[in-house]
Design a protein around this motif. Structure first.
Motif, short mmCIF file in Angstrom:
data_model
loop_
_atom_site.label_atom_id
_atom_site.label_comp_id
_atom_site.label_asym_id
_atom_site.label_seq_id
_atom_site.Cartn_x
_atom_site.Cartn_y
_atom_site.Cartn_z
N MET A 70 0.84 -1.15 -0.07
CA MET A 70 -0.10 0.05 -0.18
C MET A 70 0.92 1.31 0.04
N VAL A 112 0.52 5.63 -0.23
CA VAL A 112 -0.37 6.69 -0.28
C VAL A 112 0.54 7.87 -0.46
N ALA A 144 -6.96 4.76 -5.97
CA ALA A 144 -7.83 4.97 -4.85
C ALA A 144 -8.02 6.50 -4.61
N LEU A 149 -9.16 9.50 -2.21
CA LEU A 149 -10.14 9.68 -1.19
C LEU A 149 -10.81 11.13 -1.08
N ALA A 175 -11.94 3.38 3.43
CA ALA A 175 -11.34 3.23 2.22
C ALA A 175 -10.15 2.26 2.49
N PHE A 176 -9.75 2.16 3.78
CA PHE A 176 -8.65 1.03 4.17
C PHE A 176 -8.97 -0.01 4.74
N ARG A 204 -9.42 -2.38 0.47
CA ARG A 204 -8.12 -2.37 0.51
C ARG A 204 -7.44 -3.56 -0.53
N TYR A 226 -7.02 -2.26 -4.06
CA TYR A 226 -6.00 -1.02 -4.49
C TYR A 226 -4.53 -1.38 -3.94
N HIS A 277 -2.38 1.79 -4.53
CA HIS A 277 -1.97 3.04 -4.64
C HIS A 277 -3.17 4.18 -4.28
N TYR A 278 -3.06 4.81 -3.25
CA TYR A 278 -4.04 5.80 -2.63
C TYR A 278 -3.68 7.39 -3.01
N ALA A 298 -4.44 10.60 -0.88
CA ALA A 298 -5.10 11.35 0.31
C ALA A 298 -5.08 12.74 0.18
N GLY A 337 -4.03 10.12 5.32
CA GLY A 337 -3.60 9.05 4.53
C GLY A 337 -2.46 8.16 5.45
#
Length: 310
Positions: free
Chosen positions: A141, A143, A182, A184, A233-234, A239, A242, A244-245, A247, A253
């Motif tokens: 993951m 962010v 993803a 937010l 979202a997490f 999760r 995905y 890559h997020y 924030a 994040g």
């Protein structure tokens, strides 16, 4: 084998211990050049009671020598940490190394030394006149932060369509995610259709703008999600889709990221002409030079990211 300049960080902290203890592993996958001079290296190694490996290659000169004060914030250590970083950046800019990896600094020490940057990323933006993107995480993951070290009250006014569109484009180009990103929302419940705030309308416009530029024909898989509800979202079932997020602000994040992957997370500076990675932890003054066994996952992951991406 990639050649990597490693800035040594604040010598009153744990960075030099990480470098010495992990040199054998690190030097088996990259060719490291440590931005520390012989005098300071000898002093630190003696205080740590650690041997200096024969192939521990150092920079000839960095900054004026000083007396290491274990676990102390000092002007001298701040100046040395900054100059070590500066040497690494210059080497990368001149293509003498393939990338740089930074060990932890102390922001107050930089301030005491008269350095006006808040940290590495701010300095890199200025050095290269580029919109560097701060991305943190690990392969499970990552962010990216649209806004970083600003007061929470300034986040909502900072969400502008043009700026967020550019951010999403730059992030996608340089992070190279292989799944949908993803994104937010800002407000609880992603605004509940405007009941709890309307910033999501701006975020949605920016997502559509960026997606249409990346895929003008609209026949590629979904590039970015529409604004996700931040408090779910997490969760595990979300999760798993995905890696890559994006924030909207720092703690949105990084709180979930550090709860899930604190020990292994790294910091990557994207959207620059050089690649820079860093450990995602601080100087740990409370345990510096005390013979404590250090967790090296973040450091080794920062090096591995360079191996895989430089």
């Amino acid at each position: 084998m990639k050649k990597v300049a490693i800035s040594i960080g604040d010598l009153n902290g744990i960075g030099i211990q990480l470098a010495l203890e992990n040199h054998q592993v690190v030097s088996s996958i990259i060719d490291p050049v440590y931005c520390i001079d012989k005098e300071m290296l000898l002093q630190a190694a003696e205080k740590l009671n650690l041997p200096i490996p024969d192939n521990f290659h150092t920079h000839q000169t960095v900054a004026p020598a000083f007396e290491i004060e274990e676990g102390k914030v000092s002007r001298e250590s701040g100046r040395y940490a900054y100059e070590s970083f500066n040497k690494a950046v210059i080497m990368a800019d001149l293509k003498k190394v393939d990338a740089i990896c930074t060990l932890p600094i102390h922001k107050k020490a930089w301030e005491l030394a008269g350095i006006h940057y808040k940290g590495h990323t701010d300095a890199l933006r200025d050095f290269f006149d580029a919109e560097a993107i701060m991305m943190l995480g690990c392969p499970e993951m990552y962010v990216a932060l649209f806004t970083e070290h600003i007061p929470l009250k300034e986040v909502a006014p900072s969400i502008k369509e043009k700026a967020l569109t550019r951010f999403l484009l730059d992030f996608y180009k340089t992070a190279k995610p292989d799944r949908t990103v993803a994104v937010l929302g800002l407000n609880p419940h992603a605004g509940d259709d405007g009941v709890l705030g309307d910033e999501e309308k701006v975020i949605t416009k920016a997502i559509k703008n960026a997606s249409s530029i990346i895929d003008p024909l609209g026949d590629a898989p979904e590039i970015f999600t529409m604004p996700l509800v931040p408090d779910v979202a997490f969760t595990p079932n979300v999760r798993e889709h995905y890696t890559h997020y994006v924030a909207m602000y720092h703690d949105q994040g990084l709180a979930p990221l550090k709860a899930l992957h604190f020990d292994e997370g790294i910091n990557v500076s994207l959207n620059l002409p050089i690649l820079r990675t860093s450990v995602d932890h601080g100087t740990a003054f409370d345990i510096a030079y005390k013979g404590v066994k250090l967790n090296n996952l973040s450091y080794l992951n920062a090096i591995q990211y360079i191996v895989d991406n430089a």
